[in-house]
Design a protein around this motif. Structure first.
Motif, PDB file in Angstrom:
ATOM      1  N   ALA A  35      -6.704  34.340  12.594  1.00 46.19           N
ATOM      2  CA  ALA A  35      -7.578  34.535  11.444  1.00 46.19           C
ATOM      3  C   ALA A  35      -7.779  36.008  11.112  1.00 46.19           C
ATOM      4  CB  ALA A  35      -8.930  33.872  11.700  1.00 46.19           C
ATOM      5  N   MET A  36      -8.039  36.813  12.116  1.00 49.75           N
ATOM      6  CA  MET A  36      -8.425  38.203  11.865  1.00 49.75           C
ATOM      7  C   MET A  36      -7.231  39.153  11.757  1.00 49.75           C
ATOM      8  SD  MET A  36     -11.719  38.341  11.531  1.00 49.75           S
ATOM      9  CE  MET A  36     -12.353  39.960  11.997  1.00 49.75           C
ATOM     10  N   CYS A  37      -6.196  38.943  12.560  1.00 49.63           N
ATOM     11  CA  CYS A  37      -5.035  39.834  12.541  1.00 49.63           C
ATOM     12  C   CYS A  37      -3.960  39.320  11.590  1.00 49.63           C
ATOM     13  CB  CYS A  37      -4.480  40.002  13.951  1.00 49.63           C
ATOM     14  SG  CYS A  37      -2.990  41.023  14.061  1.00 49.63           S
ATOM     15  N   ALA A  38      -3.474  38.108  11.810  1.00 48.22           N
ATOM     16  CA  ALA A  38      -2.376  37.595  10.990  1.00 48.22           C
ATOM     17  C   ALA A  38      -2.802  37.352   9.549  1.00 48.22           C
ATOM     18  CB  ALA A  38      -1.819  36.313  11.601  1.00 48.22           C
ATOM     19  N   ASN A  39      -4.053  36.909   9.347  1.00 43.75           N
ATOM     20  CA  ASN A  39      -4.498  36.559   8.002  1.00 43.75           C
ATOM     21  C   ASN A  39      -5.238  37.695   7.312  1.00 43.75           C
ATOM     22  OD1 ASN A  39      -6.544  35.317   5.982  1.00 43.75           O
ATOM     23  ND2 ASN A  39      -5.056  33.687   6.273  1.00 43.75           N
ATOM     24  N   LYS A  40      -6.281  38.215   7.944  1.00 40.00           N
ATOM     25  CA  LYS A  40      -7.119  39.216   7.291  1.00 40.00           C
ATOM     26  C   LYS A  40      -6.616  40.651   7.485  1.00 40.00           C
ATOM     27  CE  LYS A  40     -10.252  36.640   5.310  1.00 40.00           C
ATOM     28  NZ  LYS A  40      -9.533  35.359   5.394  1.00 40.00           N
ATOM     29  N   GLY A  41      -5.671  40.875   8.361  1.00 39.25           N
ATOM     30  CA  GLY A  41      -5.034  42.177   8.432  1.00 39.25           C
ATOM     31  C   GLY A  41      -5.664  43.210   9.320  1.00 39.25           C
ATOM     32  N   PHE A  42      -6.587  42.824  10.229  1.00 38.39           N
ATOM     33  CA  PHE A  42      -7.071  43.750  11.251  1.00 38.39           C
ATOM     34  C   PHE A  42      -5.937  44.016  12.238  1.00 38.39           C
ATOM     35  CE2 PHE A  42     -10.860  41.976   9.517  1.00 38.39           C
ATOM     36  CZ  PHE A  42     -11.909  42.848   9.784  1.00 38.39           C
ATOM     37  N   TRP A  43      -5.866  45.219  12.794  1.00 39.94           N
ATOM     38  CA  TRP A  43      -4.834  45.456  13.806  1.00 39.94           C
ATOM     39  C   TRP A  43      -5.340  44.989  15.161  1.00 39.94           C
ATOM     40  CZ3 TRP A  43      -4.357  48.965  18.027  1.00 39.94           C
ATOM     41  CH2 TRP A  43      -5.375  49.910  18.167  1.00 39.94           C
ATOM     42  N   LEU A  44      -4.407  44.554  15.997  1.00 38.48           N
ATOM     43  CA  LEU A  44      -4.744  43.936  17.280  1.00 38.48           C
ATOM     44  C   LEU A  44      -4.313  44.857  18.414  1.00 38.48           C
ATOM     45  CD1 LEU A  44      -5.810  41.254  18.590  1.00 38.48           C
ATOM     46  CD2 LEU A  44      -3.406  40.568  18.743  1.00 38.48           C
TER      47      LEU A  44
END
Length: 350
Positions: A300-309
């Protein structure tokens, strides 16, 4: 240690549409195939796999077994993922499995690290329309863009970093909040920390407004439904260098209010890039299934919303009764390592 600016392909057979797309998308770049038995620390990687209609790739299974069984094997590396499916199902699940396993093995990912192609490429309909091209060309452009971002990625760091923790738990009984409180104590001297609880009051979930409606409110810095998301969460996310999701495992899923918050970030995402913001998660399961919830947070946060992991972004623990998390064997060392890593990945030491 400086990474070589070449892209290493970690893949199954590069045949059919996947091979054709990779050859076109990576033309002109320094690219080579992974050698058998090669050490993959401190590298720039592109995982690329084709999936048959049933969604099971033995080559992908072997990769996952290696990543899960070899802690630290990708330490210092940055990667992206390409999944090419024969059908309309399983591509995102396969990509999520690689993201989770590789991150637990020490790999970092830039935001939006997954380029997936379903059988008919219908998932590229919007991208093709926006680019004024066909579906196959939109797929190629997505892979080329991903490769460029993997090669160019430099983890953003601030001094002091601003850290936002989001939760929807009761402080009196939550094992997840108990662990976070220990992490907070370890980092608060070096960070600006904001903590927002989404438990009290009503948090409206995203109702899927029309794109133009969502964009209009996003451009105004808000969302049609307003409330705590617009008053508190949106400004905090804008300012944050890192977001920590505090995720108790409820029925093998993120808590409902955290899910709603992620969904509602769409309005802000339409007008603001999250590429320079890291995402971390603390996941506590009563019995099992922490990997399922961690995968949801990453997806949700990295793949979709674009936050880096960042590498080491996930702390997964199993504890049931209130207070038992802090009694787990070795928990102090794991909390210390998680806190130190959070600072190392977000703080500019200069």
């Amino acid at each position: 240690m400086l990474m070589e600016q070449e892209l290493i392909l970690v893949s199954g057979p590069l045949e059919g549409r996947l091979g054709k797309t990779l050859r076109a998308a990576l033309a002109g770049r320094k690219v080579r195939l992974c050698r058998e038995g090669e050490t993959l620390e401190n590298r720039r990687l592109l995982f690329a796999f084709s999936l048959p209609e049933e969604g099971i790739s033995l080559d992908l299974c072997r990769l996952l077994a290696h990543l899960r069984g070899t802690p630290g094997c990708l330490q210092g590396s940055v990667a992206g993922v390409v999944i090419d499916g024969a059908g309309d199902l399983y591509t995102k699940a396969a990509g999520r499995d690689i993201l989770l396993a590789a991150n637990l093995a020490g790999c970092a990912f830039p935001g939006r690290p997954l380029a997936e192609a379903t059988g008919g490429l219908q998932n590229f309909t919007v991208q093709a329309r926006n680019a004024g091209c066909g579906l196959e060309e939109a797929y190629r452009l997505a892979v080329s863009d991903l490769a460029g971002r993997v090669l160019d990625f430099v983890p953003p760091r601030r001094k002091p970093p601003q850290v936002l923790a989001l939760h929807a738990s009761s402080r009196a009984t939550s094992n997840t909040l108990a662990l976070w409180s220990q992490v907070r104590q370890r980092i608060e001297a070096d960070c600006i920390i904001q903590e927002i609880g989404l438990r009290n009051g009503t948090l409206e979930d995203c109702a899927g407004c029309a794109y133009t409606t969502c964009l209009h409110f996003g451009e105004q810095g808000g969302c049609f439904y307003g409330g705590v998301m617009v008053r508190e969460v949106f400004p905090a996310v804008r300012d944050a260098d890192a977001v920590v999701l505090l995720c108790p495992n409820y029925n093998d899923a993120l808590p409902a209010n955290l899910t709603a918050a992620v969904n509602r970030l769409t309005a802000l995402y339409r007008t603001s890039s999250f590429a320079d913001k890291a995402v971390f998660a603390i996941v506590v399961s009563g019995y099992s299934g922490g990997d399922i919830v961690a995968g949801q947070a990453v997806s949700a946060m990295c793949a979709n919303k674009g936050f880096w992991l960042p590498p080491g972004a996930l702390l997964l623990e199993t504890a049931n009764d209130a207070g038992t998390a802090m009694a787990l064997p070795g928990i102090g060392e794991r909390l210390e390592a998680f806190a130190e890593n959070l600072l190392a990945q977000t703080r500019n030491p200069a």
